[in-house]
Design an enzyme around this catalytic site. Structure first.
Site, PDB file in Angstrom:
ATOM      1  N   LYS A 183       0.871  -1.183   0.000  1.00  0.00           N
ATOM      2  CA  LYS A 183       0.000   0.000   0.000  1.00  0.00           C
ATOM      3  C   LYS A 183       0.904   1.228   0.000  1.00  0.00           C
ATOM      4  CE  LYS A 183      -3.518   2.743   0.568  1.00  0.00           C
ATOM      5  NZ  LYS A 183      -4.429   2.963  -0.580  1.00  0.00           N
ATOM      6  N   CYS A 189      -3.066   9.372  -6.626  1.00  0.00           N
ATOM      7  CA  CYS A 189      -4.220   9.095  -5.776  1.00  0.00           C
ATOM      8  C   CYS A 189      -5.268  10.191  -5.974  1.00  0.00           C
ATOM      9  CB  CYS A 189      -3.825   9.034  -4.302  1.00  0.00           C
ATOM     10  SG  CYS A 189      -5.284   8.751  -3.243  1.00  0.00           S
TER      11      CYS A 189
HETATM   12  O1  LIG Z   1      -3.702   5.844  -5.512  1.00  0.00           O
HETATM   13  C1  LIG Z   1      -4.797   5.482  -5.054  1.00  0.00           C
HETATM   14  N1  LIG Z   1      -5.777   5.105  -5.904  1.00  0.00           N
HETATM   15  C2  LIG Z   1      -7.004   4.776  -5.488  1.00  0.00           C
HETATM   16  O2  LIG Z   1      -7.878   4.490  -6.326  1.00  0.00           O
HETATM   17  N2  LIG Z   1      -7.285   4.754  -4.151  1.00  0.00           N
HETATM   18  C3  LIG Z   1      -6.238   4.850  -3.204  1.00  0.00           C
HETATM   19  C4  LIG Z   1      -6.667   5.550  -1.932  1.00  0.00           C
HETATM   20  O3  LIG Z   1      -7.697   6.247  -1.921  1.00  0.00           O
HETATM   21  O4  LIG Z   1      -5.885   5.431  -0.970  1.00  0.00           O
HETATM   22  N3  LIG Z   1      -5.044   5.446  -3.718  1.00  0.00           N
END
Ligand SMILES: O=C1NC(=O)NC(C(=O)O)N1
Length: 312
Positions: free
Chosen positions: A45, A131
């Site tokens: 993540k 994001c």
């Molecule tokens: O880079 C991102 N892409 C997404 O679609 N969602 C996540 C997030 O919202 O953390 N982050």
């Protein structure tokens, strides 16, 4: 002997598929589940300098054709992921892992990279520039001058394998302009695409949105986005110098979808929404389906057809 192996960022992988950042990668349990699957490796993540709770729930919703999310970068902080991967490297010598990071400005990006440099991490950094879900924060990938400035500063100080996660672009001129910027830097790869930002999904019975943050606006993933993902993969394949490889992300549910991403030029693919739905066992199905397509077409390895999309 048919092989779905690939090479990316100077490392060899026994399979061309892995998770997409954000899916099955929040903590050690999820990362180990992907590690112990048929996926070649995992990406964490996106780690930020400090841990984040992210946006209020509900913030993820699965629809008939994909998903909408406004997670808001919840994560355990970059130190957590650095500690986990540095230890995992010891348990799996020679394996290459991906660490996703994202700062909220250039100074934070550089501070994150300094932490990586000071750690034992020996894998590939994925700098998330896309994001769409932090309220008040733009998708950096749509600000071309800022991307240029970030990459210049990053490559002044960081000299190990690094790729960028980009948002989808929808205008040929934008492919041209972004590729011109990217070609100036020693990127290992470009990862296209992140979710299509700020979509809206509605529950007709209650006449209500389905996620709480941002009045229901969120990133769209899944089957909806495959045509856009394939176009971004191929557009960058056509434009980037060949030492910048491409990871294809977006709309992968079957081996056929992976075949199409590779035909468009991807050297590796990442699976998001479908992995969320099916779990890491999906990589066994996807590998078998891709191998079957390759066998049927007489391809021994992915380089036999990578980037060889025909035009009319
Ligand atoms: O880079 C991102 N892409 C997404 O679609 N969602 C996540 C997030 O919202 O953390 N982050």
């Amino acid at each position: 002997m048919i092989s779905t192996a690939t090479t990316l960022a100077g490392s060899n992988f026994d399979n061309c598929m892995m998770n997409a950042s954000g899916v099955y990668c929040m903590d050690s349990d999820e990362l180990l589940a992907v590690e112990n699957s048929k996926a070649a490796t995992f990406v964490t993540k996106s780690g930020t300098l400090q841990p984040r709770k992210g946006n209020p729930e509900p913030r993820y919703f699965e629809t008939e054709f994909g998903s909408i999310n406004s997670m808001g970068l919840p994560n355990n902080g970059v130190d957590y992921y650095l500690d986990f991967v540095s230890q995992d490297q010891i348990n799996h010598p020679g394996k290459t892992y991906f660490l996703s990071i994202t700062g909220f400005n250039l100074a934070e990006d550089l501070e994150l990279l300094q932490k990586v440099t000071d750690s034992d991490f020996a894998g590939v950094v994925e700098l998330n520039l896309s994001c769409p879900n932090v309220p008040g924060k733009p998708q950096t990938g749509y600000d071309f001058e800022t991307v240029d400035a970030i990459l210049k500063a990053v490559f002044d100080v960081y000299h190990k394998p690094l790729g960028v996660k980009l948002p989808p672009y929808f205008d040929i001129i934008h492919f041209d302009q972004m590729a011109e910027i990217l070609n100036k830097y020693p990127l290992s790869y470009v990862n296209s695409i992140n979710s299509i930002g700020n979509g809206l999904y509605i529950n007709d019975d209650t006449e209500t949105v389905v996620i709480k943050p941002k009045q229901g606006f969120g990133g769209i993933g899944g089957e909806y986005v495959k045509p856009t993902a394939l176009a971004n993969v191929h557009a960058f394949y056509q434009r980037l110098n060949k030492d910048i490889q491409i990871i294809g992300t977006g709309g992968i549910q079957t081996g056929k979808d992976i075949f199409e991403h590779i035909l468009c030029g991807a050297s590796m693919v990442q699976v998001g929404t479908a992995l969320m739905v099916e779990g890491p066992v999906i990589f066994e199905r996807l590998t078998a389906e891709l191998e079957a397509i390759m066998a049927e077409k007489g391809y021994d390895n992915i380089e036999d057809f990578r980037g060889k999309l025909n035009y009319l």
